[in-house]
Design an enzyme around this catalytic site. Structure first.
Site, mmCIF file in Angstrom:
data_model
loop_
_atom_site.group_PDB
_atom_site.id
_atom_site.type_symbol
_atom_site.label_atom_id
_atom_site.label_comp_id
_atom_site.label_asym_id
_atom_site.label_seq_id
_atom_site.Cartn_x
_atom_site.Cartn_y
_atom_site.Cartn_z
ATOM 1 C CG HIS A 203 95.907 -30.067 61.434
ATOM 2 N ND1 HIS A 203 95.496 -29.553 62.634
ATOM 3 C CD2 HIS A 203 97.064 -30.722 61.677
ATOM 4 C CE1 HIS A 203 96.382 -29.873 63.565
ATOM 5 N NE2 HIS A 203 97.343 -30.589 63.020
HETATM 6 C C1 UD1 Z 1 102.013 -31.669 61.106
HETATM 7 C C2 UD1 Z 1 102.324 -32.404 62.414
HETATM 8 C C3 UD1 Z 1 101.272 -32.036 63.466
HETATM 9 C C4 UD1 Z 1 101.107 -30.541 63.596
HETATM 10 C C5 UD1 Z 1 100.810 -29.962 62.222
HETATM 11 C C6 UD1 Z 1 100.628 -28.469 62.243
HETATM 12 C C7 UD1 Z 1 103.338 -34.606 62.177
HETATM 13 C C8 UD1 Z 1 103.100 -36.072 62.248
HETATM 14 N N1 UD1 Z 1 102.257 -33.839 62.232
HETATM 15 O O1 UD1 Z 1 100.781 -32.174 60.595
HETATM 16 O O2 UD1 Z 1 101.703 -32.562 64.705
HETATM 17 O O3 UD1 Z 1 100.027 -30.297 64.471
HETATM 18 O O4 UD1 Z 1 101.903 -30.278 61.358
HETATM 19 O O5 UD1 Z 1 100.121 -28.017 61.016
HETATM 20 O O6 UD1 Z 1 104.454 -34.180 62.084
HETATM 21 N N2 UD1 Z 1 101.054 -29.370 53.126
HETATM 22 C C9 UD1 Z 1 101.130 -28.367 52.191
HETATM 23 N N3 UD1 Z 1 101.919 -27.293 52.467
HETATM 24 C C10 UD1 Z 1 102.636 -27.185 53.621
HETATM 25 C C11 UD1 Z 1 102.534 -28.216 54.564
HETATM 26 C C12 UD1 Z 1 101.742 -29.299 54.315
HETATM 27 O O7 UD1 Z 1 100.513 -28.421 51.127
HETATM 28 O O8 UD1 Z 1 103.329 -26.182 53.794
HETATM 29 C C13 UD1 Z 1 100.197 -30.530 52.849
HETATM 30 C C14 UD1 Z 1 100.955 -31.674 52.187
HETATM 31 O O9 UD1 Z 1 100.126 -32.247 51.230
HETATM 32 C C15 UD1 Z 1 101.149 -32.675 53.281
HETATM 33 C C16 UD1 Z 1 99.950 -32.413 54.175
HETATM 34 O O10 UD1 Z 1 99.657 -31.024 54.043
HETATM 35 O O11 UD1 Z 1 101.155 -33.984 52.798
HETATM 36 C C17 UD1 Z 1 100.242 -32.723 55.613
HETATM 37 O O12 UD1 Z 1 101.433 -32.089 56.040
HETATM 38 P P1 UD1 Z 1 102.347 -32.812 57.139
HETATM 39 O O13 UD1 Z 1 103.476 -31.945 57.503
HETATM 40 O O14 UD1 Z 1 102.666 -34.202 56.715
HETATM 41 O O15 UD1 Z 1 101.364 -32.972 58.382
HETATM 42 P P2 UD1 Z 1 100.383 -31.920 59.071
HETATM 43 O O16 UD1 Z 1 99.024 -32.434 58.878
HETATM 44 O O17 UD1 Z 1 100.680 -30.518 58.667
#
Ligand code: UD1
Length: 363
Positions: A203
């Site tokens: 991820h």
């Molecule tokens: C975040 C944390 C990471 C953790 C991970 C667990 C930061 C910098 N990163 O990364 O440390 O290991 O969570 O998963 O805080 N999205 C969805 N639905 C959701 C959540 C996310 O569609 O419920 C998609 C969105 O498009 C978003 C992307 O995933 O832009 C990334 O989500 P984000 O929370 O920014 O970072 P993670 O990669 O999940």
């Protein structure tokens, strides 16, 4: 009565907070409010863990959702400040190293509320990783630092942090032990119905946002792993796979799993391939060898013990790591019966609360 706010926002933060939340809600001297930043918002990234781990509903959800790091952090700060002041908060508890952790710590100290950070002191010394930046800032401005291992304590001392450092052990290990029965009851292995398989998770933006890079990595794993690969796909990764229609024979993509199913899946797996931090430790507790698809790890205890192997993401290195592990597989598996757990005794949350309340840790 002590007014404590615990701020969480992502899947791993919800899981590692669960045992602490249970202890705090059972304590009559504490008025606990859970604040969800909304960084993770899909059912299977958030709500499912509240239901499965019996976590009470958050007091409020800041609903920040997706966006750039700056957007997420700025929105959390703006929205959280008001809530913390309204609640007359005495102490803010912050888990882990996400953007939610950084933003909630900054907000709290700016309004004069002390922060206790748990899972403190983890370092991989790669400042290109967002989480490394977050951890460093959080550790330097928190008042109390609960570290999961001796190595984390050493890291904090090397940086001369100002807060009080306490060796608590890992609340993620608390959850793992507390859920053991439910993990064994999971029906995921029947559903998968495979004699042999390995598990993959990816991820990190540096691994998944570039389609060509992701495709090459998946092609290599598909070829070398020599067995079916179960791949619970994070929403960020899912979007790229769907858009580019990436498909490989051995790769079985599934939705993100609830905690107990995921742990059972890892327990039954020949090995785990991951770029996650937490899963490296969880594989260790599951006694499953791990290949880490990153250049560095903060969980050096698992690599030093010879059951987690840093492969990076270059085609050749991933390929060599998988082949070497398969060649030495029995020897690596044997190590699990000879090594102790460097991440505490499963009572980290009790230690954290005893320190905060009985030793008057934050007054
Ligand atoms: C975040 C944390 C990471 C953790 C991970 C667990 C930061 C910098 N990163 O990364 O440390 O290991 O969570 O998963 O805080 N999205 C969805 N639905 C959701 C959540 C996310 O569609 O419920 C998609 C969105 O498009 C978003 C992307 O995933 O832009 C990334 O989500 P984000 O929370 O920014 O970072 P993670 O990669 O999940």
């Amino acid at each position: 009565m002590v007014n404590i706010c615990l701020v969480l926002g992502t899947r791993p933060q919800i899981i590692k907070s669960a045992p602490l939340i249970h202890e705090l809600t059972n304590n009559h001297n504490v008025n606990l409010k859970i604040i969800h930043t909304g960084q993770h918002y899909d059912y299977e990234m958030s709500r499912v863990f509240f239901e499965e781990l019996l976590i009470p509903n958050p007091y409020c959800n800041l609903n920040v959702g997706a966006g750039s790091h700056a957007h997420q952090i700025a929105e959390i700060i703006q929205r959280l400040e008001k809530v913390l002041l309204e609640l007359r908060t005495d102490l803010v508890l912050v888990p882990g190293d996400t953007n939610s952790a950084l933003a909630s710590t900054l907000t709290s100290v700016k309004v004069g509320i002390p922060v206790a950070h748990f899972e403190s002191g983890a370092r991989c010394y790669d400042m290109l990783m967002a989480e490394e930046v977050n951890r460093r800032v959080v550790d330097h401005i928190s008042s109390i630092l609960f570290a999961v291992s001796e190595n984390c304590i050493d890291n904090l001392k090397k940086e001369s942090v100002l807060g009080r450092i306490i060796l608590s052990g890992d609340t993620m290990y608390d959850v793992f032990l507390q859920e053991n029965r439910a993990i064994q009851k999971s029906k995921i292995l029947e559903k998968i119905d495979l004699e042999e398989y390995c598990v993959l998770t990816l991820h990190r933006s540096e691994n998944v946002d570039n389609t060509d890079r992701l495709k090459t990595l998946l092609r290599t794993i598909n070829k070398v792993a020599s067995k079916k690969i179960i791949f619970p796909v994070h929403p960020r990764t899912k979007r790229v796979i769907k858009k580019s229609m990436i498909k490989f024979d051995n790769l079985i993509t599934i939705d993100p799993l609830p905690y107990n199913d995921m742990m059972r899946l890892v327990q039954g797996s020949t090995f785990l391939l991951t770029d996650s931090g937490g899963l490296q430790k969880e594989a260790f507790w599951c006694k499953t060898p791990c290949i880490t698809l990153r250049e560095r790890t903060e969980w050096v205890e698992t690599t030093n013990l010879g059951v987690n192997f840093i492969a990076g993401t270059a085609e050749k290195n991933v390929s060599v790591a998988i082949q070497t592990l398969l060649k030495n597989y029995d020897k690596v598996k044997e190590k699990f019966s000879m090594i102790g757990n460097p991440y505490g005794d499963g009572h980290a949350s009790k230690k954290i609360i005893n320190f905060l309340l009985e030793a008057g840790g934050f007054r």
